[in-house]
Structure formats: structure tokens, C-alpha cells
Design a protein around this motif. Structure first.
Motif, PDB file in Angstrom:
ATOM      1  N   ARG A  70     -28.138  -4.492  -9.666  1.00 20.09           N
ATOM      2  CA  ARG A  70     -28.080  -3.038  -9.806  1.00 20.09           C
ATOM      3  C   ARG A  70     -27.443  -2.689 -11.151  1.00 20.09           C
ATOM      4  NH1 ARG A  70     -24.516  -1.300  -7.146  1.00 20.09           N
ATOM      5  NH2 ARG A  70     -23.777  -3.051  -5.906  1.00 20.09           N
ATOM      6  N   TYR A 198     -35.671  -4.760  -9.605  1.00 15.70           N
ATOM      7  CA  TYR A 198     -34.631  -5.331  -8.740  1.00 15.70           C
ATOM      8  C   TYR A 198     -34.427  -4.471  -7.479  1.00 15.70           C
ATOM      9  CZ  TYR A 198     -30.216  -6.660  -6.750  1.00 15.70           C
ATOM     10  OH  TYR A 198     -29.267  -7.039  -5.846  1.00 15.70           O
ATOM     11  N   LYS A 206     -33.538   1.817   0.242  1.00 15.51           N
ATOM     12  CA  LYS A 206     -32.244   1.189   0.509  1.00 15.51           C
ATOM     13  C   LYS A 206     -31.088   2.004  -0.071  1.00 15.51           C
ATOM     14  CE  LYS A 206     -30.151  -3.440   0.489  1.00 15.51           C
ATOM     15  NZ  LYS A 206     -30.018  -3.568   1.946  1.00 15.51           N
ATOM     16  N   LYS A 207     -30.581   1.585  -1.224  1.00 14.40           N
ATOM     17  CA  LYS A 207     -29.374   2.237  -1.760  1.00 14.40           C
ATOM     18  C   LYS A 207     -29.651   3.690  -2.156  1.00 14.40           C
ATOM     19  CE  LYS A 207     -27.083  -1.627  -1.538  1.00 14.40           C
ATOM     20  NZ  LYS A 207     -26.082  -1.788  -0.482  1.00 14.40           N
ATOM     21  N   HIS A 227     -21.982   2.369   3.830  1.00 15.94           N
ATOM     22  CA  HIS A 227     -22.300   1.001   3.378  1.00 15.94           C
ATOM     23  C   HIS A 227     -21.645   0.023   4.356  1.00 15.94           C
ATOM     24  CE1 HIS A 227     -22.119  -2.054  -0.213  1.00 15.94           C
ATOM     25  NE2 HIS A 227     -23.230  -2.172   0.459  1.00 15.94           N
ATOM     26  N   SER A 249     -20.215  -4.925  -2.090  1.00 15.95           N
ATOM     27  CA  SER A 249     -21.359  -5.826  -2.207  1.00 15.95           C
ATOM     28  C   SER A 249     -20.907  -7.278  -2.336  1.00 15.95           C
ATOM     29  CB  SER A 249     -22.171  -5.463  -3.446  1.00 15.95           C
ATOM     30  OG  SER A 249     -22.491  -4.098  -3.406  1.00 15.95           O
ATOM     31  N   ASP A 276     -26.029  -4.009   6.234  1.00 16.19           N
ATOM     32  CA  ASP A 276     -25.690  -3.346   4.960  1.00 16.19           C
ATOM     33  C   ASP A 276     -25.420  -1.844   5.093  1.00 16.19           C
ATOM     34  OD1 ASP A 276     -25.326  -3.622   2.145  1.00 16.19           O
ATOM     35  OD2 ASP A 276     -27.266  -2.664   1.800  1.00 16.19           O
ATOM     36  N   PHE A 298     -31.842  -7.740   2.747  1.00 17.31           N
ATOM     37  CA  PHE A 298     -32.013  -8.137   1.346  1.00 17.31           C
ATOM     38  C   PHE A 298     -30.687  -8.789   0.964  1.00 17.31           C
ATOM     39  CE2 PHE A 298     -31.754  -6.910  -3.250  1.00 17.31           C
ATOM     40  CZ  PHE A 298     -32.850  -7.606  -3.696  1.00 17.31           C
ATOM     41  N   ARG A 365     -31.701 -13.490  -4.114  1.00 20.05           N
ATOM     42  CA  ARG A 365     -31.775 -12.769  -2.832  1.00 20.05           C
ATOM     43  C   ARG A 365     -32.885 -13.295  -1.931  1.00 20.05           C
ATOM     44  NH1 ARG A 365     -28.190  -8.169  -1.974  1.00 20.05           N
ATOM     45  NH2 ARG A 365     -26.932  -8.130  -3.848  1.00 20.05           N
ATOM     46  N   ALA A 427     -23.424  -8.721  -7.634  1.00 17.95           N
ATOM     47  CA  ALA A 427     -24.446  -7.793  -7.126  1.00 17.95           C
ATOM     48  C   ALA A 427     -24.699  -6.636  -8.087  1.00 17.95           C
ATOM     49  CB  ALA A 427     -24.042  -7.256  -5.758  1.00 17.95           C
ATOM     50  N   PHE A 445     -22.417   4.096  -4.368  1.00 19.05           N
ATOM     51  CA  PHE A 445     -23.469   4.616  -3.476  1.00 19.05           C
ATOM     52  C   PHE A 445     -23.257   6.027  -2.942  1.00 19.05           C
ATOM     53  CE2 PHE A 445     -23.140  -0.089  -2.611  1.00 19.05           C
ATOM     54  CZ  PHE A 445     -24.213  -0.437  -3.413  1.00 19.05           C
TER      55      PHE A 445
HETATM   56  C1  OXD Z   1     -26.679  -4.890  -1.777  1.00 15.27           C
HETATM   57  C2  OXD Z   1     -25.557  -4.416  -2.616  1.00 15.27           C
HETATM   58  O1  OXD Z   1     -26.581  -4.738  -0.559  1.00 15.27           O
HETATM   59  O2  OXD Z   1     -25.588  -4.571  -3.848  1.00 15.27           O
HETATM   60  O3  OXD Z   1     -27.662  -5.394  -2.312  1.00 15.27           O
HETATM   61  O4  OXD Z   1     -24.603  -3.863  -2.041  1.00 15.27           O
END
Ligand code: OXD
Ligand code: MN
Length: 583
Positions: A70, A198, A206-207, A227, A249, A276, A298, A365, A427, A445
Motif C-alpha cells: 500500500r 497491489y 477491501k481497504k 480493521h 497490518s 481483516d 489476502f 501474499r 505491508a 484506513f
Molecule cells: C492488509 C493490510 O490487510 O495491509 O493487507 O492491512
């Protein structure tokens, strides 16, 4: 497949005009579609089939070496008012952000297929689920979204019925880090991401959706998007307690979510609901109920072995997409600490040479459907979710934070969450091992000002007398020689058991300035190579260090100015006073 919803069709037309794809494909989410895309990517070289005998239906994707994590410095929250994004986010005005990123999207899909992915975050029939559409030019994103979400025709039908959905636009662009942005427009319920393939930047469900946009939606609608992993811990009598845990993470959320009880813990079982993200809603009885908006994992690969996480090790032996792992001479996936095999090619496809660093990328991953997991709980698909008994915060701290402590009450628990700090991991792009504040593990997040977020957390106290208890754990405390004091992994069940006993009022606790701690002997150490003395060290608190910690938390909280709720200051002062008295 097209759509009867004109708002959706208009948006698709607009995007197509801007990005100029060669083709448009509406994803129906079928197995046949998944297989076709996998085969297409094997032909184009985007995927490499792995050893079919040992790893059936498993594939390796090698990303661009500059695109492996990220990118928080390129991630923006674009609200009309800068203060609404808060000091915890990078901000850009919506007008500037659209202008900047739309210029990059211009003709970005020329010669490519544009995929339209309808998806549902949460069980498809759940009132707590929320819908989205991701438009992308990456088939890798499509197959990952298929594993990670409830994707396809059913989701589209619900979107057409409800008319509301999060709009996510993604293109891998030219992968130039200078032309990479992840922009969020919470007021418009939309996301635009370009220049990265990515997971956290490109799998927008997701995020981007389930945390940044959903946290904003959750505040306006009275729930929480967190999270957190969700785990069910079943005692030998068959009673299951559900626990939601927020760790930054790569701090072991997946391992805890799939914990295998050690032999000494006869009769205990652990069920995974999520690894997650948790969405927490209050039910009519005032209980917090959790759903996992995702349908797959993931997860970080390195470190996965039969001892650290047997369930994950087995789960990724079939029907898995690996990203940036190494391979052996017989084409098996390989990673550091797999504890079997030797690498022949590193994550970039070069002949393995230790001079080039680890064979697998530290943030390599796996993507896998949750149903692959031997400890999968079928309640992960229950529309009403599960009732949460305890919320647990944690971080990776060499020193300071004890193995476990309990907040005195909800308000104090919000302060405990706000004070979470952890050593950074691979991460996210940037230095690894530096301690930084990561409130509720949501620092990268939370889609709005943390001051408002804590006020939202505090507001739950007025709404219910049946809120979960809040705890803090630290599996990572070390001695002076740098040795971990606690064995971690499956043995963490012993700490979860104390937490559950506290929730059931079956065990007492010792009052300390930072919260409630286990009395000597209350954490089961049977058959464990941890001496009473080590346990003493794990549960010790150094008053002077904690005073410094509270100063540092205070300085951090001050950064939120008048958006910081008074109650949090009062809680902070209470701990400061208690430490002074004890010192
Ligand atoms: C993930 C993170 O879950 O970066 O991939 O938190
Ligand atoms: Mn995460």
C-alpha cells in the motif's frame, strides 16, 4: 449482461468515454468466467501455473517490483472541508483530486478490456451488507475480487433493487509511481485508483470500500467499520464466544483468526469468521453484532508454516493465487520460514541469490476463498452476523505493553484503542520497525477525522448497557537480549481464555494504573515453557515508561485540537493521575 439501473449505465458510459477501452465485460462471477480469465492470464504471462500435483489450481503473479505494498503517501481522502479528513489523512479537495486523477484516466484503458465488477461486502442477504461496483482494466483484480467478495449477478441484482452502491474506478495505468494515486470521495461514495495493481490499492472492495468509505458511512448510519479479525472460541462444553481484534497490518491477525489450539488445550476449538475487517452493528438488544464484509483472505505469506498457522498452510495448498512468492526447482511456491524446500527463483523471477535479499517479498501474499480454510465458520455467511463478547486491541511492541490488560470500561477502552502503537511492517511502503501511533489499527484506513471517529466510538456508551469489554494484548514483548517472552501463535488461546472468563465474570483481576490485569496463576501455563518469572515480566508495567507513553499519547491527541472529545482527555488524565500515585 448489462444493467437496468440507469445511474449505473450512465456511469459506465462516462468511464468508457474517458478511458477508451477496447472491450467492455460485465462480470457475472461464475466459475467459468474465473477459469477463462485465469487461462487468459496464463497465456499472457500475468499468471504462472504452479506445480499441479502439490498445489492444484494455484498460480503465481509477479507484480512490478515498484508495486508491492500500500502507498499511504499517495492515498487521499477528498472531502469538501479539509478538517473532515483530519490530520490522520492526506487531503485534497474533491475538485482538484478529480481533475488530477481524471487526467491520468484519459485513454488509460486503450487496447484493454474494461471489466465491470458488481460486488457485495457482507453476506448477500444481510441488512448489514453494502454494495459496490469496481470498474477495472486488470483481469488480476477481477479474479482476486472473485475470491475476496461475493461478486457477480446476485450483487448486481441487489444493486439494481437498492439503487445505492459505492463507485470504484481502477486502472493499473502505466505503473509509474509518479502517476499513482488512490483517491477517496466519501461524500460521493466513490473511489478512484490508478497506477497500482497491489491488493490494498487495487482490490477496491477491501481497504478502500470496506474501511475508508465504510467508516464514513458507518458514522452517518450509527455503526462501525473496523480493521478487525473476528474469531469464535469454542470451549469444551461447546459454548462459543466471538471476539473482534484490531491489530495493525502484518501483526498476526490471520494467524490469530485461524488459531490451532495446542495439545494441552484439550476440547477447545477456534472458528474463523474474518481475518481483516469487521463491520459492527448494534442489534435491538444493544449487543454489537459483527459481520465480515469479505469472503476471502489476502494474507501475508512469509512465516506461514505448519507450526505458525497449520490452517493457513493447508488452506493455500489449492485454489490459491500467490503474489510475489519465490519458487523451487520443481515449481512449488516458496517463502521464508516455510520450513521445507529451497528457493530456485526469487519473487522477481531471478535465479535465487541471497545477495539480492529475501527470496519471497516480505509482503508477498496469498488470495484465497474463506471456504478453503479448515477452521471456516459457516456463520461467516449468516445475515445477522455474530454477537461480540470482547474487543481486543494490540500492537507489535518490544517493550512497555504487557501481554494483556483490560480497560476499566468502554470509555477507557476507547482511550486504550486510541493509544495503540506498533512497529511498522512491510505491508506499507516505507521504513520497517519504527514505532508509530496506529489508533484502533485504523491509521491508514479511517476515512475521516480521528477526533470525530473517537466521538463516534464514545457515543455507543449512550446507546447500550451490553457493550463488549475492551482489552489490549501484546504478543511481541522481548527481553533485553531481544528474545520474545511469549511463544505466541496457538498459545495465544490461553490469553483469549482469560479474556472470555473476564467477559463471563468467572475470574477476578488486579487493578493497575493502566487497567485490569490477570492475577498470578489465572492464565493457564500448563505444559508451557514459560516460567512464573517470565510471566511476571510479561505482565509487568514500568511506571516511568508508562508516564512517558501517556505524555506521548497526550501529544498525539493534542494534534486533533477541538475535534478531540473531552471524555478522551478525561480518561487520559485519569491514567496520568493513577500513574503519578503509583510512582
Ligand atoms: C492488509 C493490510 O490487510 O495491509 O493487507 O492491512
Ligand atoms: Mn489489514
Amino acid at each position: 449482461m448489462t444493467t437496468t439501473l440507469s445511474a449505473l449505465q450512465d456511469w459506465v458510459d462516462q468511464v468508457a468515454k474517458l478511458t477508451q477501452p477496447e472491450d467492455i465485460h460485465w462480470c457475472n462471477g461464475s466459475e467459468a468466467e474465473y477459469k477463462r480469465l485465469i487461462n487468459q492470464m496464463c497465456r499472457s504471462g500475468d499468471l504462472i501455473p504452479l506445480n499441479e500435483d502439490d498445489y492444484p489450481n494455484c498460480y503465481l503473479h509477479r507484480s512490478d517490483p515498484s508495486d508491492v505494498a500500500r502507498v499511504e503517501h499517495l492515498t487521499y481522502i477528498c472531502t469538501r472541508n479539509e478538517a473532515d479528513a483530519g490530520p490522520n489523512n492526506h487531503w485534497m479537495s474533491p475538485a482538484d483530486a478529480h481533475r488530477k486523477i481524471d487526467a491520468l484516466f484519459e485513454a488509460a484503458m486503450q487496447g484493454r478490456t474494461m471489466y465491470i465488477i458488481p460486488y457485495c461486502m457482507g453476506p448477500i442477504d444481510s441488512p448489514y451488507a453494502r454494495l459496490g461496483i469496481e470498474i477495472t482494466d486488470s483481469p488480476y483484480v477481477v479474479v482476486n475480487m472473485k475470491l475476496m467478495t461475493r461478486m457477480g449477478a446476485k450483487a448486481l441484482r441487489r444493486i439494481e433493487k437498492e439503487g445505492t452502491f459505492v463507485k470504484g474506478l481502477h486502472s493499473t495505468g502505466d505503473l509509474d509511481p509518479q502517476r499513482r494515486f488512490i483517491m477517496h470521495f466519501p461524500e460521493e461514495l466513490s473511489i478512484k485508483s490508478i497506477g497500482s495493481g497491489y491488493g490494498g490499492n487495487a482490490l477496491l472492495g477491501k481497504k478502500c470500500h470496506a474501511l475508508r468509505i465504510a467508516s464514513w458511512q458507518a458514522r452517518t448510519e450509527g455503526w462501525l467499520a473496523e480493521h478487525m479479525l473476528i474469531v469464535g472460541v469454542e470451549n469444551p462444553d461447546g459454548v462459543i464466544h466471538y471476539i473482534a481484534c484490531a491489530f495493525p497490518s502484518a501483526c498476526g491477525k490471520t494467524n490469530l483468526a485461524m488459531l490451532v489450539p495446542p495439545e494441552s488445550q484439550q476440547g477447545w476449538k477456534v472458528w474463523t469468521l474474518g481475518d481483516d475487517i469487521a463491520w459492527l452493528h448494534m442489534d435491538e438488544g444493544g449487543k454489537l453484532r459483527a459481520i465480515n464484509p469479505e469472503a476471502g483472505y489476502f494474507g501475508v505469506v512469509p512465516g506461514t508454516n505448519t507450526k505458525s498457522n497449520k490452517n493457513a498452510y493447508d488452506m493455500i495448498k489449492h485454489d490459491t493465487i500467490f503474489t510475489n512468492v519465490a519458487t523451487t526447482a520443481d515449481n512449488l511456491p516458496w517463502w521464508e520460514d516455510k520450513k521445507t524446500g529451497t528457493p530456485a527463483f526469487d519473487w522477481q523471477g531471478r535465479k535465487y541469490d541471497p545477495e539480492n535479499g529475501p527470496a519471497a517479498h516480505p509482503n508477498s501474499r496469498f488470495t484465497v476463498s474463506a471456504t478453503n480454510n479448515p477452521s471456516y465458520s459457516s456463520l461467516a455467511d449468516a445475515p445477522a452476523g455474530v454477537p461480540i463478547s470482547a474487543v481486543v486491541f494490540g500492537g507489535r511492541r518490544k517493550e512497555l505493553a504487557p501481554l494483556v490488560y483490560e480497560a476499566r470500561n468502554w470509555r477507557h477502552g476507547v482511550l486504550v484503542g486510541a493509544g495503540v502503537a506498533s512497529e511498522t511492517t512491510a505491508a506499507a511502503a516505507g521504513a520497517v520497525g519504527v514505532v508509530r501511533r496506529d489508533p484502533m489499527a485504523m491509521s491508514p484506513f479511517c476515512g475521516y477525522n480521528f477526533g470525530d471517529y473517537w466521538a463516534h466510538w464514545l457515543s455507543f456508551e449512550q446507546r447500550s448497557k451490553h457493550l463488549p469489554k475492551i482489552f489490549h494484548v501484546n504478543w511481541f514483548r522481548q527481553d533485553k537480549a531481544g528474545k520474545f517472552l511469549w511463544p505466541g501463535f496457538g498459545e495465544n488461546l490461553r490469553v483469549l481464555r482469560w479474556i472470555i472468563e473476564r467477559c463471563d465474570n468467572k475470574v477476578g483481576a488486579k487493578e493497575t494504573p493502566i487497567g485490569l490485569m490477570p492475577n498470578a496463576g489465572d492464565i493457564d501455563l500448563k505444559d508451557l515453557d514459560v516460567s512464573e518469572e517470565t510471566m511476571g515480566a510479561l505482565l509487568s508495567i514500568d511506571i516511568e515508561q508508562w508516564q512517558q507513553e501517556m505524555d506521548s499519547i497526550g501529544e498525539y491527541l493534542e494534534g486533533y485540537g477541538d475535534r478531540l472529545p473531552d471524555e478522551l482527555w478525561q480518561e487520559h488524565q485519569q491514567v496520568v493521575d493513577a500513574l503519578k500515585q503509583a510512582g
